[in-house]
Design a protein around this motif. Structure first.
Motif, PDB file in Angstrom:
ATOM      1  N   SER A 113      41.738  45.793  30.143  1.00  0.00           N
ATOM      2  CA  SER A 113      42.520  45.093  29.127  1.00  0.00           C
ATOM      3  C   SER A 113      41.745  43.898  28.575  1.00  0.00           C
ATOM      4  CB  SER A 113      43.838  44.601  29.739  1.00  0.00           C
ATOM      5  OG  SER A 113      43.564  43.579  30.679  1.00  0.00           O
ATOM      6  N   ILE A 114      42.240  43.384  27.475  1.00  0.00           N
ATOM      7  CA  ILE A 114      41.642  42.171  26.882  1.00  0.00           C
ATOM      8  C   ILE A 114      41.757  41.017  27.878  1.00  0.00           C
ATOM      9  CG2 ILE A 114      41.886  40.473  25.028  1.00  0.00           C
ATOM     10  CD1 ILE A 114      41.016  42.851  23.653  1.00  0.00           C
ATOM     11  N   ALA A 115      42.903  40.903  28.548  1.00  0.00           N
ATOM     12  CA  ALA A 115      43.092  39.830  29.526  1.00  0.00           C
ATOM     13  C   ALA A 115      42.060  39.925  30.649  1.00  0.00           C
ATOM     14  CB  ALA A 115      44.510  39.872  30.097  1.00  0.00           C
ATOM     15  N   TYR A 116      41.766  41.132  31.081  1.00  0.00           N
ATOM     16  CA  TYR A 116      40.750  41.335  32.126  1.00  0.00           C
ATOM     17  C   TYR A 116      39.376  40.903  31.602  1.00  0.00           C
ATOM     18  CZ  TYR A 116      38.257  43.609  35.987  1.00  0.00           C
ATOM     19  OH  TYR A 116      37.474  43.859  37.084  1.00  0.00           O
ATOM     20  N   LEU A 142      35.599  34.262  31.298  1.00  0.00           N
ATOM     21  CA  LEU A 142      35.855  32.897  31.759  1.00  0.00           C
ATOM     22  C   LEU A 142      35.148  32.636  33.083  1.00  0.00           C
ATOM     23  CD1 LEU A 142      37.322  30.185  31.443  1.00  0.00           C
ATOM     24  CD2 LEU A 142      39.273  31.224  32.625  1.00  0.00           C
ATOM     25  N   ASN A 143      35.249  33.571  34.011  1.00  0.00           N
ATOM     26  CA  ASN A 143      34.560  33.413  35.292  1.00  0.00           C
ATOM     27  C   ASN A 143      33.053  33.334  35.089  1.00  0.00           C
ATOM     28  OD1 ASN A 143      36.231  33.615  37.952  1.00  0.00           O
ATOM     29  ND2 ASN A 143      37.285  34.880  36.452  1.00  0.00           N
ATOM     30  N   ILE A 173      42.991  30.353  38.821  1.00  0.00           N
ATOM     31  CA  ILE A 173      43.188  30.824  37.448  1.00  0.00           C
ATOM     32  C   ILE A 173      43.089  32.342  37.369  1.00  0.00           C
ATOM     33  CG2 ILE A 173      42.088  30.878  35.153  1.00  0.00           C
ATOM     34  CD1 ILE A 173      41.432  27.882  35.609  1.00  0.00           C
ATOM     35  N   THR A 174      42.216  32.901  38.178  1.00  0.00           N
ATOM     36  CA  THR A 174      41.978  34.349  38.123  1.00  0.00           C
ATOM     37  C   THR A 174      43.016  35.153  38.893  1.00  0.00           C
ATOM     38  OG1 THR A 174      39.604  33.912  37.918  1.00  0.00           O
ATOM     39  CG2 THR A 174      40.236  36.139  38.533  1.00  0.00           C
ATOM     40  N   TYR A 175      43.515  34.634  40.023  1.00  0.00           N
ATOM     41  CA  TYR A 175      44.341  35.468  40.894  1.00  0.00           C
ATOM     42  C   TYR A 175      45.780  35.006  41.122  1.00  0.00           C
ATOM     43  CZ  TYR A 175      39.929  37.737  41.829  1.00  0.00           C
ATOM     44  OH  TYR A 175      38.751  38.410  41.676  1.00  0.00           O
ATOM     45  N   MET A 176      46.114  33.760  40.796  1.00  0.00           N
ATOM     46  CA  MET A 176      47.495  33.304  41.001  1.00  0.00           C
ATOM     47  C   MET A 176      48.336  33.678  39.786  1.00  0.00           C
ATOM     48  SD  MET A 176      46.933  29.658  42.891  1.00  0.00           S
ATOM     49  CE  MET A 176      48.654  29.452  43.268  1.00  0.00           C
ATOM     50  N   PRO A 177      49.442  34.431  39.994  1.00  0.00           N
ATOM     51  CA  PRO A 177      50.234  34.920  38.853  1.00  0.00           C
ATOM     52  C   PRO A 177      50.666  33.838  37.864  1.00  0.00           C
ATOM     53  CG  PRO A 177      50.917  36.014  40.857  1.00  0.00           C
ATOM     54  CD  PRO A 177      49.947  34.944  41.267  1.00  0.00           C
ATOM     55  N   ARG A 195      46.381  33.462  30.531  1.00  0.00           N
ATOM     56  CA  ARG A 195      46.345  34.840  30.020  1.00  0.00           C
ATOM     57  C   ARG A 195      45.159  35.625  30.582  1.00  0.00           C
ATOM     58  NH1 ARG A 195      50.691  34.414  27.319  1.00  0.00           N
ATOM     59  NH2 ARG A 195      51.065  33.111  25.538  1.00  0.00           N
ATOM     60  N   THR A 196      45.066  35.594  31.910  1.00  0.00           N
ATOM     61  CA  THR A 196      44.003  36.307  32.596  1.00  0.00           C
ATOM     62  C   THR A 196      44.596  37.347  33.527  1.00  0.00           C
ATOM     63  OG1 THR A 196      43.945  34.712  34.428  1.00  0.00           O
ATOM     64  CG2 THR A 196      42.452  34.299  32.571  1.00  0.00           C
ATOM     65  N   GLU A 197      43.734  38.173  34.056  1.00  0.00           N
ATOM     66  CA  GLU A 197      44.090  39.131  35.102  1.00  0.00           C
ATOM     67  C   GLU A 197      43.092  38.959  36.236  1.00  0.00           C
ATOM     68  OE1 GLU A 197      44.053  43.179  33.759  1.00  0.00           O
ATOM     69  OE2 GLU A 197      45.549  42.818  32.217  1.00  0.00           O
ATOM     70  N   GLY A 198      43.510  39.383  37.415  1.00  0.00           N
ATOM     71  CA  GLY A 198      42.583  39.373  38.537  1.00  0.00           C
ATOM     72  C   GLY A 198      41.460  40.372  38.272  1.00  0.00           C
TER      73      GLY A 198
END
Length: 150
Positions: free
Chosen positions: A47-50, A56-57, A103-107, A114-117
């Motif tokens: 996804s775009i969020a991924y 970002l990372n 930011i990457t893993y906490m819901p 607007r990120t995903e793990g």
């Protein structure tokens, strides 16, 4: 050893030609790395969020790797002391790492940013890209400083 250096001349620019070149070079490396991993994520049907989380990372970890490089960007040797850093550098990098994991893993942080793990494999790619960038910068530094010595 910064206090042992002569002060910059009053008429000297803050950003000289070499420093501007360095800024442009590092910027180009960052852009290439970030967009390469973004494209990789999109091409892998994420996804775009991924893809944004991966980008970002990548940006954050490239900055952390660059912090270690910039500490010895004017010396020929890698300088283990500079590479290892000081306690405050490690506190800053540790804090950065914890914040980035959040930011990457906490819901609730994922909702804000607007990120995903990202997968462990992709997270390892981020580190690999950081090490490659560090290597490229070190080679550039060796060439630049050896030319200066001649």
């Amino acid at each position: 050893d910064i206090m042992q250096r002569a002060p910059r001349g009053v008429n000297e620019p803050i950003l000289d030609r070499v420093l501007i070149g360095q800024i442009l070079f590092v910027t180009a490396l960052f852009i290439i790395a970030i967009f390469t991993l973004y494209t990789y994520a999109i091409d892998a049907n994420h996804s775009i969020a991924y893809a944004q989380a991966l980008s970002l990372n990548t940006l954050v970890f490239l900055e952390a790797f660059y912090l270690f490089y910039i500490r010895n960007h004017n010396t020929l040797s890698l300088g283990l002391r500079n590479l290892i850093g000081t306690k405050i550098v490690w506190i800053a990098v540790g804090t950065l790492f914890v914040a980035q994991i959040a930011i990457t893993y906490m819901p609730w942080m994922q909702n804000i940013f607007r990120t995903e793990g990202i997968s462990l494999f992709d997270f390892s790619l981020v580190f690999l890209v950081g090490f490659v960038m560090l290597g490229i910068l070190e080679v550039e530094k060796q060439i630049r400083l050896r030319r200066k010595v001649k």
